[in-house]
Design an enzyme around this catalytic site. Structure first.
Site, PDB file in Angstrom:
ATOM      1  N   HIS A 162       9.422 -20.707 -27.330  1.00 24.36           N
ATOM      2  CA  HIS A 162       8.269 -20.581 -28.218  1.00 24.36           C
ATOM      3  C   HIS A 162       8.106 -19.102 -28.580  1.00 24.36           C
ATOM      4  O   HIS A 162       8.190 -18.237 -27.696  1.00 24.36           O
ATOM      5  CB  HIS A 162       6.981 -21.002 -27.502  1.00 24.36           C
ATOM      6  CG  HIS A 162       6.949 -22.433 -27.066  1.00 24.36           C
ATOM      7  ND1 HIS A 162       6.279 -23.405 -27.752  1.00 24.36           N
ATOM      8  CD2 HIS A 162       7.506 -23.059 -25.996  1.00 24.36           C
ATOM      9  CE1 HIS A 162       6.412 -24.566 -27.122  1.00 24.36           C
ATOM     10  NE2 HIS A 162       7.149 -24.388 -26.048  1.00 24.36           N
ATOM     11  N   HIS A 174      14.273 -24.886 -25.658  1.00 23.80           N
ATOM     12  CA  HIS A 174      13.605 -24.153 -26.737  1.00 23.80           C
ATOM     13  C   HIS A 174      12.773 -23.007 -26.197  1.00 23.80           C
ATOM     14  O   HIS A 174      12.257 -23.066 -25.086  1.00 23.80           O
ATOM     15  CB  HIS A 174      12.726 -25.071 -27.591  1.00 23.80           C
ATOM     16  CG  HIS A 174      11.712 -25.852 -26.822  1.00 23.80           C
ATOM     17  ND1 HIS A 174      12.017 -27.012 -26.136  1.00 23.80           N
ATOM     18  CD2 HIS A 174      10.388 -25.634 -26.610  1.00 23.80           C
ATOM     19  CE1 HIS A 174      10.940 -27.476 -25.554  1.00 23.80           C
ATOM     20  NE2 HIS A 174       9.931 -26.662 -25.813  1.00 23.80           N
TER      21      HIS A 174
HETATM   22  P1  AMP Z   1       7.260 -27.960 -24.830  1.00 26.96           P
HETATM   23  O1  AMP Z   1       5.970 -28.652 -24.477  1.00 26.96           O
HETATM   24  O2  AMP Z   1       7.440 -26.600 -24.305  1.00 26.96           O
HETATM   25  O3  AMP Z   1       8.418 -28.885 -24.542  1.00 26.96           O
HETATM   26  O4  AMP Z   1       7.187 -27.712 -26.377  1.00 26.96           O
HETATM   27  C1  AMP Z   1       7.371 -28.667 -27.340  1.00 26.96           C
HETATM   28  C2  AMP Z   1       6.761 -28.098 -28.576  1.00 26.96           C
HETATM   29  O5  AMP Z   1       7.259 -28.843 -29.664  1.00 26.96           O
HETATM   30  C3  AMP Z   1       5.223 -28.190 -28.633  1.00 26.96           C
HETATM   31  O6  AMP Z   1       4.707 -26.892 -28.850  1.00 26.96           O
HETATM   32  C4  AMP Z   1       4.972 -29.111 -29.817  1.00 26.96           C
HETATM   33  O7  AMP Z   1       3.851 -28.711 -30.555  1.00 26.96           O
HETATM   34  C5  AMP Z   1       6.249 -28.980 -30.617  1.00 26.96           C
HETATM   35  N1  AMP Z   1       6.643 -30.118 -31.419  1.00 26.96           N
HETATM   36  C6  AMP Z   1       6.636 -31.424 -31.067  1.00 26.96           C
HETATM   37  N2  AMP Z   1       7.146 -32.179 -32.066  1.00 26.96           N
HETATM   38  C7  AMP Z   1       7.493 -31.328 -33.061  1.00 26.96           C
HETATM   39  C8  AMP Z   1       8.069 -31.493 -34.347  1.00 26.96           C
HETATM   40  N3  AMP Z   1       8.392 -32.688 -34.831  1.00 26.96           N
HETATM   41  N4  AMP Z   1       8.282 -30.390 -35.103  1.00 26.96           N
HETATM   42  C9  AMP Z   1       7.944 -29.159 -34.641  1.00 26.96           C
HETATM   43  N5  AMP Z   1       7.403 -28.947 -33.433  1.00 26.96           N
HETATM   44  C10 AMP Z   1       7.175 -30.001 -32.643  1.00 26.96           C
END
Ligand code: AMP
Length: 140
Positions: free
Chosen positions: A104, A102
């Site tokens: 951001h 993903h």
């Molecule tokens: P990373 O730490 O780069 O793997 O990012 C994961 C991101 O996913 C974090 O910014 C979280 O806030 C976000 N996140 C976790 N669970 C969910 C969810 N169910 N829906 C949307 N975002 C999420």
């Protein structure tokens, strides 16, 4: 590390858990981050399974980056932002917590600090209204 087909983003793609969707095409999907680091924080993911950028299919990434660009452009306009941060973490040592590739996309405003990564949950109504702002620009 092997791909977990039941990770949270895989479940979102399968429609098993809800999200505030902002964009979808054949290859890519985008939705609001529930613990935003700033107003309008969105996530852009490929539909093809992979843990992160290091192992993702290159053709899928080529398509995905076009969507990252579209979402970043929409972020600037929808939130009247001064800039847009595009961030991407690979492996736990780099801060990755969800193991489906993903990007951001975080609108940035002069003088407004970035909130912590994986910080507070946002209000659902606010996320819904921010998702609608993106969709208004991204829906064709
Ligand atoms: P990373 O730490 O780069 O793997 O990012 C994961 C991101 O996913 C974090 O910014 C979280 O806030 C976000 N996140 C976790 N669970 C969910 C969810 N169910 N829906 C949307 N975002 C999420």
């Amino acid at each position: 590390m092997s791909y977990d087909p039941d990770n949270i983003f895989a479940k979102i793609l399968k429609g098993e858990i809800p999200c505030h969707k902002i964009y979808e095409d054949e290859n890519s999907f985008a939705f609001m981050d529930v613990m935003p680091q700033g107003e309008g924080h969105a996530l852009v993911i490929p539909k093809l399974p992979s843990e992160n950028l290091l192992t993702a299919d290159a053709d899928s990434l080529s398509e995905l980056i076009k969507v990252v660009q579209k979402v970043a452009q929409a972020a600037l306009e929808a939130f009247q932002a001064d800039g847009v941060l595009v961030q991407q973490f690979n492996n736990p040592a780099a801060g990755q917590t969800v193991f489906h590739t993903h990007f951001h996309v975080v609108p940035r405003f002069e003088g407004v600090a970035l909130q912590p990564h994986n910080g507070d949950m946002a209000d659902g109504e606010l996320l819904a209204s921010n998702a609608a702002k993106y969709r208004a620009l991204l829906e064709t």
